[in-house]
Write an enzyme that holds these catalytic residues in place. Structure first.
Site, PDB file in Angstrom:
ATOM      1  N   GLN A  96       5.368  -5.791   8.914  1.00 25.66           N
ATOM      2  CA  GLN A  96       4.889  -6.659   8.019  1.00 25.66           C
ATOM      3  C   GLN A  96       5.763  -6.672   6.479  1.00 25.66           C
ATOM      4  O   GLN A  96       5.656  -7.418   5.721  1.00 25.66           O
ATOM      5  CB  GLN A  96       3.595  -5.976   7.309  1.00 25.66           C
ATOM      6  CG  GLN A  96       2.518  -6.254   8.539  1.00 25.66           C
ATOM      7  CD  GLN A  96       1.211  -5.667   8.220  1.00 25.66           C
ATOM      8  OE1 GLN A  96       1.232  -4.400   8.861  1.00 25.66           O
ATOM      9  NE2 GLN A  96       0.250  -6.293   7.426  1.00 25.66           N
TER      10      GLN A  96
ATOM     11  N   GLY B 221      -7.032 -10.016   4.995  1.00 25.90           N
ATOM     12  CA  GLY B 221      -5.695 -10.270   4.973  1.00 25.90           C
ATOM     13  C   GLY B 221      -4.968  -9.971   6.344  1.00 25.90           C
ATOM     14  O   GLY B 221      -5.694  -9.760   7.323  1.00 25.90           O
TER      15      GLY B 221
ATOM     16  N   CYS C  73       0.750  -1.317  -0.153  1.00 28.63           N
ATOM     17  CA  CYS C  73       0.083   0.153   0.188  1.00 28.63           C
ATOM     18  C   CYS C  73       0.831   1.183  -0.094  1.00 28.63           C
ATOM     19  O   CYS C  73       0.261   2.369  -0.506  1.00 28.63           O
ATOM     20  CB  CYS C  73      -0.926  -0.042   1.153  1.00 28.63           C
ATOM     21  SG  CYS C  73      -0.109   0.048   2.701  1.00 28.63           S
TER      22      CYS C  73
END
Length: 425
Positions: free
Chosen positions: A114, A189, A50
């Protein structure tokens, strides 16, 4: 061959641009093949999140224009637009950049964990399809090693600071007591899982998970004692939602202005807090025009994130030292590999000359020439053949004033004492 890291991220481009260059998981395999062919790349991997889209390459390109043209054509964007908001790192800088990314030092949320998993997925996909070999493969392995060391040897990941955490933290500024609030999470997710975890820790009353695949929604909802619905059921669930947080891989908005307007009427205009973490966006930007809706995107979370990441800054300085050390070690590995290639070529040529002289000597022995004469001729012939080309090059270098070549040869063959002794005798 050069290493290149080419990308666009949250520092160089707004979400309106980042969402247009993002790759869906379904697009990545074709994108890797097309990019490799178009830009004549030896190796390639693509990272798309993102907050960033980055291409890691081993290439003979002298610039980035071919890659930017391919990226623009793939996403129907003007390459000049991409040029203005992209960055390119070469060789040592590329290695350092990748290690900083993997360690969370280049993230919107300092130290977020992440990104390392996303980078590993990027590596695995390229490796699976044969788009990674020696050079880029070694860089990835060194990067993973450095990122692991950063995680274990510093405190950069100890405090809960992430986009998911920031979204929940921001909701607590809107709703003083989350124990009376209901949350609707769109997607199932890793990011939404983190959101759900933080919401539960904050005491949210009820969680509903909406996803394209019901089974994935059920798995996540059950973990947090919530409900699971399909994306098509969102209009029915929306009027009950005080908090809406979305993060899917959809290329088109999932939640539109009309659906939110209808939900607000049923809620009698009680406010809804919304955070759209997805890139491309899941919630139409026109939703922000509605009264009683507080809509935030990933770019709006910056202030919350900056407030929470100050505790990680000391750890980040320690991490930067580890990254610098890892970069230095990697470049040393590359230089050592270059030496191996040169030594292999030198050995191959010398052995070829040896075989030629040995074959000549064996013929002479078979013809009855005395062994002592053959051995003397073999030694002289081999010496002359091995030194012939270096002698020509050294004389040429000396004539051109490149005296450093003479010094290198003296150092290489340890001739310092011998030349001094010859001068003194």
């Amino acid at each position: 061959m050069a290493l290149l890291a080419l990308g666009i991220n949250h520092k160089t481009a707004p979400v309106s641009v980042r969402e247009r260059v993002a790759f869906t998981p379904e697009q990545l395999t074709d994108a890797l093949a097309h990019a490799r062919e178009h830009a004549r790349l030896k190796e390639i991997a693509i990272l798309s999140t993102c907050n960033r889209t980055e291409l890691y390459c081993s290439t003979e390109l002298a610039g980035t224009r071919d890659l930017l043209e391919w990226l623009g054509a793939f996403h129907n964007l003007d390459p000049d637009t991409l040029q203005n908001c992209s960055y390119a790192y070469w060789n040592e800088d590329a290695a350092r950049h990748m290690m900083r990314v993997a360690s969370g030092l280049d993230s919107l949320v300092l130290g977020e964990p992440q990104i390392l998993g996303q980078l590993k997925s990027s590596y695995s996909l390229s490796q699976e399809h044969g788009y990674i070999s020696a050079e880029l493969g070694r860089l990835f392995q060194q990067t993973f090693s450095v990122a692991k060391q950063v995680r274990t040897d510093t405190a950069i990941g100890q405090n809960p600071v992430s986009v998911a955490y920031a979204a929940v933290s921001l909701s607590q500024h809107i709703f003083a007591d989350l124990s009376t609030s209901r949350a609707l999470l769109i997607g199932a997710g890793e990011t939404i899982e983190l959101v759900a975890r933080h919401l539960c820790q904050a005491g949210v009353k009820e969680i509903t998970v909406a996803n394209r695949t019901l089974s994935r929604a059920l798995n996540l909802a059950e973990e947090f004692s919530g409900k699971a619905i399909l994306l098509g059921d969102i209009p029915e669930a929306l009027p009950e939602a005080d908090i809406v947080i979305a993060s899917t891989a959809s290329q088109l908005p999932i939640l539109g202005k009309g659906a939110v307007e209808a939900a607000l009427k049923k809620r009698k205009h009680r406010p809804i807090f919304m955070v759209d973490i997805a890139v491309p966006r899941d919630i139409e930007e026109q939703v922000a025009e509605l009264d009683d809706v507080y809509l935030y995107t990933v770019d709006d979370l910056t202030e919350v994130i900056e407030e929470n990441q100050r505790s990680r800054e000391d750890a980040a300085r320690e991490a930067e030292i580890l990254v610098e050390s890892g970069t230095h070690d990697f470049m040393g590995q590359l230089r050592a590999l270059e030496a191996v290639d040169t030594l292999t070529a030198l050995r191959t040529r010398t052995e070829s000359l040896r075989d030629q002289e040995l074959e000549k000597a064996l013929r002479q022995l078979r013809n009855g020439k005395p062994a002592e004469d053959v051995l003397n001729q073999l030694a002289r012939g081999l010496t002359n053949k091995v030194l012939h080309q270096p002698t020509i090059q050294l004389r040429r270098a000396s004539a051109e004033g490149r005296s450093e070549m003479l010094g290198l040869v003296q150092e290489l063959f340890d001739l310092g004492d011998d030349t001094n002794n010859e001068k003194n005798s």
